[in-house]
Design a protein around this motif. Structure first.
Motif, PDB file in Angstrom:
ATOM      1  N   ILE A  51      38.090  -9.262  35.058  1.00 18.88           N
ATOM      2  CA  ILE A  51      39.517  -8.929  35.088  1.00 18.88           C
ATOM      3  C   ILE A  51      39.943  -8.220  33.801  1.00 18.88           C
ATOM      4  O   ILE A  51      40.685  -7.235  33.850  1.00 18.88           O
ATOM      5  N   HIS A  54      36.701  -5.134  32.324  1.00 20.05           N
ATOM      6  CA  HIS A  54      36.520  -4.024  33.267  1.00 20.05           C
ATOM      7  C   HIS A  54      37.826  -3.308  33.622  1.00 20.05           C
ATOM      8  O   HIS A  54      37.801  -2.246  34.233  1.00 20.05           O
ATOM      9  N   SER A  55      38.969  -3.911  33.266  1.00 17.77           N
ATOM     10  CA  SER A  55      40.246  -3.230  33.547  1.00 17.77           C
ATOM     11  C   SER A  55      40.696  -2.345  32.387  1.00 17.77           C
ATOM     12  O   SER A  55      41.671  -1.601  32.519  1.00 17.77           O
ATOM     13  N   VAL A  58      41.083   1.613  33.021  1.00 19.87           N
ATOM     14  CA  VAL A  58      42.203   2.035  33.867  1.00 19.87           C
ATOM     15  C   VAL A  58      43.540   1.805  33.151  1.00 19.87           C
ATOM     16  O   VAL A  58      44.455   2.644  33.216  1.00 19.87           O
ATOM     17  N   VAL A  59      43.631   0.698  32.425  1.00 19.51           N
ATOM     18  CA  VAL A  59      44.871   0.417  31.683  1.00 19.51           C
ATOM     19  C   VAL A  59      45.033   1.430  30.541  1.00 19.51           C
ATOM     20  O   VAL A  59      46.119   1.978  30.313  1.00 19.51           O
ATOM     21  N   VAL A 108      46.458  -3.239  37.280  1.00 20.79           N
ATOM     22  CA  VAL A 108      45.565  -4.398  37.423  1.00 20.79           C
ATOM     23  C   VAL A 108      45.747  -5.025  38.811  1.00 20.79           C
ATOM     24  O   VAL A 108      44.776  -5.489  39.427  1.00 20.79           O
ATOM     25  N   ARG A 111      43.643  -3.033  41.105  1.00 23.46           N
ATOM     26  CA  ARG A 111      42.207  -3.190  40.887  1.00 23.46           C
ATOM     27  C   ARG A 111      41.738  -4.625  41.135  1.00 23.46           C
ATOM     28  O   ARG A 111      40.737  -4.859  41.814  1.00 23.46           O
ATOM     29  N   VAL A 112      42.501  -5.582  40.614  1.00 30.64           N
ATOM     30  CA  VAL A 112      42.015  -6.958  40.590  1.00 30.64           C
ATOM     31  C   VAL A 112      42.463  -7.772  41.816  1.00 30.64           C
ATOM     32  O   VAL A 112      41.648  -8.486  42.421  1.00 30.64           O
ATOM     33  N   LEU A 158      45.326  -6.933  27.557  1.00 29.05           N
ATOM     34  CA  LEU A 158      45.339  -5.585  28.142  1.00 29.05           C
ATOM     35  C   LEU A 158      46.649  -4.876  27.829  1.00 29.05           C
ATOM     36  O   LEU A 158      46.667  -3.674  27.537  1.00 29.05           O
TER      37      LEU A 158
END
Lengths: 259, 248
Positions: A51, A54-55, A58-59, A108, A111-112, A158
């Motif tokens: 979470i 790997h995010s 994109v963030v 997120v 994605r998550v 994040l």
């Protein structure tokens, strides 16, 4: 006639209220299990990587483009009344209070929440959740609690990274496209930024992280059978997480900043 | 001993179980047969508490299963699921040792791994399989890993849900033989649900036929062929004509 009309209006309202109740009960169960053993630390660690780590790309990408666009917009708007100099401070305040947490939360969520719902939904339709029960393991505790805790912890980090990258995006555009002096831009950013601007965004991030993982787990665990059921659960997780993030953002903003 | 008395379960308008009464003696192997959609899996899940019956009583050694301590109750069971139900994110040995690594009696990792490899060997898989992920295995190998997981904690009672579905006849025969050997060797009580008659003959001490939501016939496997019950006869001989409607 009136009775039928009221009935047709009442049914979806009752269904919506029942759905809210089910989600609230699920959230209470998850929270109730957080501090009670057993603790699945390995699952927590792996969820933090999935979470949080790997995010980051994109963030980060979302933040840098948002910061840059924000600088351009504020400059264009500010120039109408000779207030171009507010660009650094407004970019910083806008990123930390609103755009960092909200856009980060939405990215997120996409994605998550989708990945959690698809993973748990697939586990449900392939009887892996039943298997957990027969192996004396509470699926809620094993699957939902580590993901919810990980998302709640990872999202503020994040958001903080997103804030920094977003401000950097604004600075880059400011010095390359808008003729700002680099040192003056950074001084303006720091001078007008308050600790609570950053703190409020981090609190929002934690709440949004909780919402994202909760919706992913809830919809995954309540997935209907088959590929269609998992697909529907995934879609519902993303939509509900996104809407709840926007609603929670308004409530938190009202609580933090309305005087 | 597992006893079911007048167990009923419905899903909406569909009355799946309409009063199932059945006794499974300790140390015996009971096979439940019946067509697809007759509620065999639901019956099994009712015993395990995965599905709550609407009415009736299920007891294990005289104790109502709904009132038993869940963890202690489940610790007595092992289950092989129809599709294996292996955890994709865990390696094969972690799947097999899942129960051994958790709970108040959790074993050290090295010891649990050793037991897992021993159980894998017992079901005919090489130690090298232990570090693979389930997705890297064939269907037959996944069934064997599921079987190894079911027996890893040496349970008193083992449930097998359609153990040979989706396997070729040779692999099905291997799984049937393994199940029979393991059940005899462990002295476990076994309950298998299947519509594969070769499994029935290989695994069963006793057979029960579930049809129309009730146990239509039950008796020793040796008496199954001679029973005059037309439902059993149609089912075991796979005839399209008979009291069981071919299209349900």
């Amino acid at each position: 006639m009136i009775e039928a009309t009221l009935g047709s209006l009442g049914r979806p309202v009752l269904q919506a209220v029942a759905a809210v109740g089910r989600v609230a009960l699920f959230a209470l169960q998850v929270v109730g299990h957080i501090l009670r053993p057993p603790f699945y630390l390995r699952e927590l660690g792996s969820s933090l990587v999935q979470i949080g780590w790997h995010s980051l790309p994109v963030v980060g990408l979302t933040a840098i483009f948002t910061g840059g666009a924000l600088a351009l917009q504020i400059y264009a708007g500010g120039s109408r009344f000779n207030a171009e100099s507010v660009v650094p401070s407004i970019v910083a305040i806008g990123m930390t209070r609103e755009l960092g947490p909200v856009l980060g939360g939405l990215m997120v969520a996409a994605r998550v929440a989708s990945s959690i719902a698809a993973e748990i939904g697939t586990m449900k339709v392939t009887e892996q959740i039943d298997a957990l029960v027969t192996l004396s393991t509470n699926p809620l505790k094993y699957l939902a609690v580590p993901r919810v805790v990980a998302a709640t912890l990872a999202m503020p980090v994040l958001v903080a990274v997103g804030d920094a990258i977003g401000i950097m995006g604004g600075w880059l555009v400011g010095i390359t496209r808008l003729d700002f002096n680099s040192a003056a831009y950074l001084k303006n950013t720091v001078d007008f930024l308050e600790v609570w601007d950053i703190g409020s965004g981090l609190v929002k991030g934690a709440v949004f992280g909780f919402i994202v993982a909760l919706m992913g787990c809830y919809h995954g665990m309540n997935s209907a059978r088959g590929a269609q059921g998992v697909g529907a659960a995934t879609k519902a997780a993303v939509v509900s997480a996104s809407v709840l993030i926007l609603a929670a953002n308004y409530i938190l903003t009202e609580a933090f900043f309305s005087s | 001993m597992i006893e079911l008395a007048q167990v009923q379960k419905r899903f909406g308008e569909n009355r799946v179980l309409q009063g199932v009464t059945l006794t499974i003696a300790s140390g015996t192997s009971m096979v439940i047969i019946g067509g697809s959609g007759t509620g065999k899996s639901v019956l099994l899940k009712c015993i395990l508490g995965l599905v709550r019956p609407d009415s009736g009583m299920i007891t294990l050694d005289g104790q109502d299963v709904t009132k038993a301590d869940r963890d202690a109750f489940l610790a007595r069971f092992g289950m092989l699921f129809q599709g294996g139900a292996l955890f994709d994110s865990l390696r094969v040995w972690e799947n097999v040792a899942f129960r051994l690594l958790r709970g108040p009696k959790a074993l050290p990792k090295a010891q649990a791994r050793e037991i897992a490899i021993e159980k894998l060997r017992r079901v005919g898989l090489k130690p090298a399989t232990a570090d693979l992920f389930p997705a890297e295995l064939s269907g037959g190998m996944q069934k064997r890993v599921g079987l190894a997981r079911a027996i890893a904690a040496e349970p008193e009672i083992i449930f097998f849900d359609e153990p040979t579905t989706g396997l070729d006849p040779i692999m099905a025969g291997v799984i049937n033989d393994l199940i029979r050997e393991i059940v005899v060797e462990m002295g476990a009580t076994a309950m298998t649900i299947t519509h594969d008659m070769s499994s029935v003959r290989a695994i069963a001490d006793n057979v029960a036929m579930l049809h129309g939501g009730v146990i239509r016939w039950t008796g020793p496997v040796g008496e199954m062929d001679a029973t005059p019950d037309p439902y059993v006869q149609q089912f075991i001989h796979g005839r399209a004509e008979g009291p069981i409607e071919a299209v349900r």
